[in-house]
Design a protein around this motif. Structure first.
Motif, PDB file in Angstrom:
ATOM      1  N   ALA A  90       0.824  -1.207   0.000  1.00  0.00           N
ATOM      2  CA  ALA A  90       0.000   0.000   0.000  1.00  0.00           C
ATOM      3  C   ALA A  90       0.862   1.263   0.000  1.00  0.00           C
ATOM      4  N   GLY A  91       2.155   1.099  -0.325  1.00  0.00           N
ATOM      5  CA  GLY A  91       3.039   2.253  -0.436  1.00  0.00           C
ATOM      6  C   GLY A  91       3.305   2.559  -1.887  1.00  0.00           C
ATOM      7  N   ALA A  92       4.579   2.584  -2.266  1.00  0.00           N
ATOM      8  CA  ALA A  92       4.923   2.783  -3.676  1.00  0.00           C
ATOM      9  C   ALA A  92       4.567   1.538  -4.479  1.00  0.00           C
ATOM     10  N   ASP A  93       4.271   1.740  -5.757  1.00  0.00           N
ATOM     11  CA  ASP A  93       4.077   0.580  -6.623  1.00  0.00           C
ATOM     12  C   ASP A  93       5.422  -0.108  -6.823  1.00  0.00           C
ATOM     13  N   ALA A  94       5.406  -1.283  -7.432  1.00  0.00           N
ATOM     14  CA  ALA A  94       6.633  -2.073  -7.535  1.00  0.00           C
ATOM     15  C   ALA A  94       7.619  -1.529  -8.549  1.00  0.00           C
ATOM     16  N   PHE A  95       7.146  -0.790  -9.565  1.00  0.00           N
ATOM     17  CA  PHE A  95       8.023  -0.442 -10.686  1.00  0.00           C
ATOM     18  C   PHE A  95       8.690   0.923 -10.563  1.00  0.00           C
ATOM     19  N   THR A  96       8.018   1.916  -9.981  1.00  0.00           N
ATOM     20  CA  THR A  96       8.590   3.266  -9.941  1.00  0.00           C
ATOM     21  C   THR A  96       9.919   3.333  -9.197  1.00  0.00           C
ATOM     22  N   PRO A  97      10.060   2.764  -7.982  1.00  0.00           N
ATOM     23  CA  PRO A  97      11.374   2.834  -7.316  1.00  0.00           C
ATOM     24  C   PRO A  97      12.482   2.177  -8.123  1.00  0.00           C
ATOM     25  N   LEU A  98      12.159   1.125  -8.859  1.00  0.00           N
ATOM     26  CA  LEU A  98      13.173   0.439  -9.660  1.00  0.00           C
ATOM     27  C   LEU A  98      13.526   1.235 -10.908  1.00  0.00           C
ATOM     28  N   ALA A  99      12.551   1.924 -11.487  1.00  0.00           N
ATOM     29  CA  ALA A  99      12.848   2.773 -12.640  1.00  0.00           C
ATOM     30  C   ALA A  99      13.819   3.885 -12.250  1.00  0.00           C
ATOM     31  N   LEU A 100      13.638   4.441 -11.060  1.00  0.00           N
ATOM     32  CA  LEU A 100      14.578   5.461 -10.588  1.00  0.00           C
ATOM     33  C   LEU A 100      15.960   4.863 -10.386  1.00  0.00           C
ATOM     34  N   ALA A 101      16.016   3.677  -9.792  1.00  0.00           N
ATOM     35  CA  ALA A 101      17.312   3.030  -9.580  1.00  0.00           C
ATOM     36  C   ALA A 101      17.995   2.712 -10.904  1.00  0.00           C
ATOM     37  N   ALA A 102      17.206   2.310 -11.906  1.00  0.00           N
ATOM     38  CA  ALA A 102      17.781   1.995 -13.221  1.00  0.00           C
ATOM     39  C   ALA A 102      18.484   3.206 -13.811  1.00  0.00           C
ATOM     40  N   ALA A 103      17.900   4.377 -13.599  1.00  0.00           N
ATOM     41  CA  ALA A 103      18.489   5.602 -14.145  1.00  0.00           C
ATOM     42  C   ALA A 103      19.644   6.116 -13.298  1.00  0.00           C
ATOM     43  N   TRP A 104      19.514   6.009 -11.973  1.00  0.00           N
ATOM     44  CA  TRP A 104      20.491   6.633 -11.083  1.00  0.00           C
ATOM     45  C   TRP A 104      21.698   5.754 -10.781  1.00  0.00           C
ATOM     46  N   GLN A 105      21.515   4.431 -10.754  1.00  0.00           N
ATOM     47  CA  GLN A 105      22.609   3.527 -10.394  1.00  0.00           C
ATOM     48  C   GLN A 105      22.630   2.348 -11.362  1.00  0.00           C
ATOM     49  N   PRO A 106      23.224   2.521 -12.527  1.00  0.00           N
ATOM     50  CA  PRO A 106      23.183   1.467 -13.548  1.00  0.00           C
ATOM     51  C   PRO A 106      23.942   0.203 -13.190  1.00  0.00           C
ATOM     52  N   GLY A 107      24.637   0.189 -12.047  1.00  0.00           N
ATOM     53  CA  GLY A 107      25.322  -1.027 -11.636  1.00  0.00           C
ATOM     54  C   GLY A 107      24.478  -1.954 -10.788  1.00  0.00           C
ATOM     55  N   LEU A 108      23.352  -1.479 -10.271  1.00  0.00           N
ATOM     56  CA  LEU A 108      22.527  -2.301  -9.383  1.00  0.00           C
ATOM     57  C   LEU A 108      21.610  -3.220 -10.180  1.00  0.00           C
ATOM     58  N   ARG A 109      21.432  -4.442  -9.686  1.00  0.00           N
ATOM     59  CA  ARG A 109      20.409  -5.323 -10.223  1.00  0.00           C
ATOM     60  C   ARG A 109      19.078  -4.979  -9.559  1.00  0.00           C
ATOM     61  N   LEU A 110      17.988  -5.252 -10.292  1.00  0.00           N
ATOM     62  CA  LEU A 110      16.657  -4.822  -9.879  1.00  0.00           C
ATOM     63  C   LEU A 110      15.716  -6.018  -9.843  1.00  0.00           C
ATOM     64  N   GLY A 111      14.758  -5.980  -8.903  1.00  0.00           N
ATOM     65  CA  GLY A 111      13.771  -7.043  -8.879  1.00  0.00           C
ATOM     66  C   GLY A 111      12.505  -6.619  -8.158  1.00  0.00           C
ATOM     67  N   THR A 112      11.395  -7.241  -8.520  1.00  0.00           N
ATOM     68  CA  THR A 112      10.139  -7.033  -7.798  1.00  0.00           C
ATOM     69  C   THR A 112       9.871  -8.257  -6.938  1.00  0.00           C
TER      70      THR A 112
END
Length: 327
Positions: free
Chosen positions: A34-56
């Motif tokens: 009931a907080g952030a959706d699953a994709f928006t925080p990861l989209a920010l991480a994809a742009a800001w830290q291209p070395g991190l792996r991402l997952g939902t």
């Protein structure tokens, strides 16, 4: 690490992601309640830290239509090629039915059907299929990802664990102790070399034991009174330990249910103590077969008092300790 982190606005998470990267964290995983959706925080991480792996961990299979879920996953896979994993699962009646006005029917079949649909759609295939729980007519992604994401399945008990082993690229475990991991993994049978086991692990890095146990009890009574999680812990062998909690909850005695959770159950399911002790307990999950331990960082009195600065400092301590333990 589970993101977004509490106490920091999403717009300021660039500093948090940078701190995670500096501290040696390799992955950021989102959830969707009931907080952030699953994709928006990861989209920010994809742009800001291209070395991190991402997952939902996880995106529910009910709250988006199959096509929209495929589109969201494809967009993130395109933004972070080769470093995004899509975790899906049934979620719970409260989130699906009560909060999103969607019938929570046939969760095993719905999860299986969405998994099969996504597998085909994310390969760029045209899907024209009648599944047991829905039908899709001539759906084709306009932007199929060059590198389709891994699809991991949230699983608790044998049926879903075996489905993950048979048809998914990995499994996501939740609300279990390090000692419970072998019981769950036994249901997977022989694992493929590229099959990943992830587990969300609740961590409260404070030496204020009373605080950590009080918080842990509140979380346990919130989650383990839900049918699927209650059945899971009966299967794990906690029927006797948690029976008083379940009885009090069923009688409407929320305070009594909270008080009935034994310390040993809290300590097994919610790690607490110094960052060094928490690191050692997280490592036990890895030693027992978890490939991707996902820390869910709980609030501590120290971070509450110190704000974002204290939180970033805690990330540095905890991450450094985890890296040292892995060396």
């Amino acid at each position: 690490m589970t993101v977004p982190l509490g106490g920091i606005a999403l717009a300021q998470h660039d500093a948090a992601y940078a701190a995670l990267d500096r501290a040696g964290f390799t992955d950021v995983w989102s959830s969707e309640v009931a907080g952030a959706d699953a994709f928006t925080p990861l989209a920010l991480a994809a742009a800001w830290q291209p070395g991190l792996r991402l997952g939902t961990a996880i995106t529910p299979v009910y709250t988006r239509g199959p096509g929209l879920l495929a589109m969201s996953a494809a967009a993130l896979a395109e933004a972070a090629p080769g470093r995004f994993s899509l975790g899906i699962g049934a979620s719970s009646p409260v989130l699906v039915r009560d909060w999103n006005a969607v019938p929570f029917d046939q969760p095993f079949r719905r999860t299986r059907d969405v998994l099969r649909f996504l597998r085909a759609a994310l390969r760029g295939e045209t899907v024209d299929e009648v599944y047991d729980t829905f039908a899709v007519r001539r759906f084709t992604l306009e932007r199929p990802p060059a590198v389709p994401p891994q699809i991991l399945l949230a699983a608790l008990r044998p049926g879903m664990l075996r489905l993950a082993a048979a048809e998914a690229d990995g499994v996501i475990l939740n609300w279990l102790s390090a000692d419970d991991v072998p019981r769950a993994l036994a249901e997977l049978g022989e694992r493929r070399a590229d099959f990943d086991v992830a587990a969300r692990i609740f961590v409260c890095p404070t030496e204020d034991t009373a605080y950590a146990r009080a918080l842990g009890r509140r979380l346990i009574t919130s989650y383990l009174t839900v049918g699927a999680y209650a059945d899971f812990h009966r299967w794990l062998g906690r029927d006797e330990a948690l029976a008083p909690m379940w009885a009090a909850w069923a009688a409407g005695d929320r305070r009594g249910a909270n008080a009935a959770v034994p310390d040993e159950v809290v300590d097994a399911l919610v790690l607490h103590g110094s960052p060094e002790r928490c690191r050692a307990e997280v490592r036990r999950y890895a030693d027992n077969g978890v490939d991707v331990p996902i820390i869910a960082l709980l609030p501590t009195p120290e971070v509450t008092a110190g704000g974002a600065t204290a939180l970033l400092g805690l990330i540095a301590r905890l991450g450094t300790n985890l890296v040292e333990a892995s060396a």
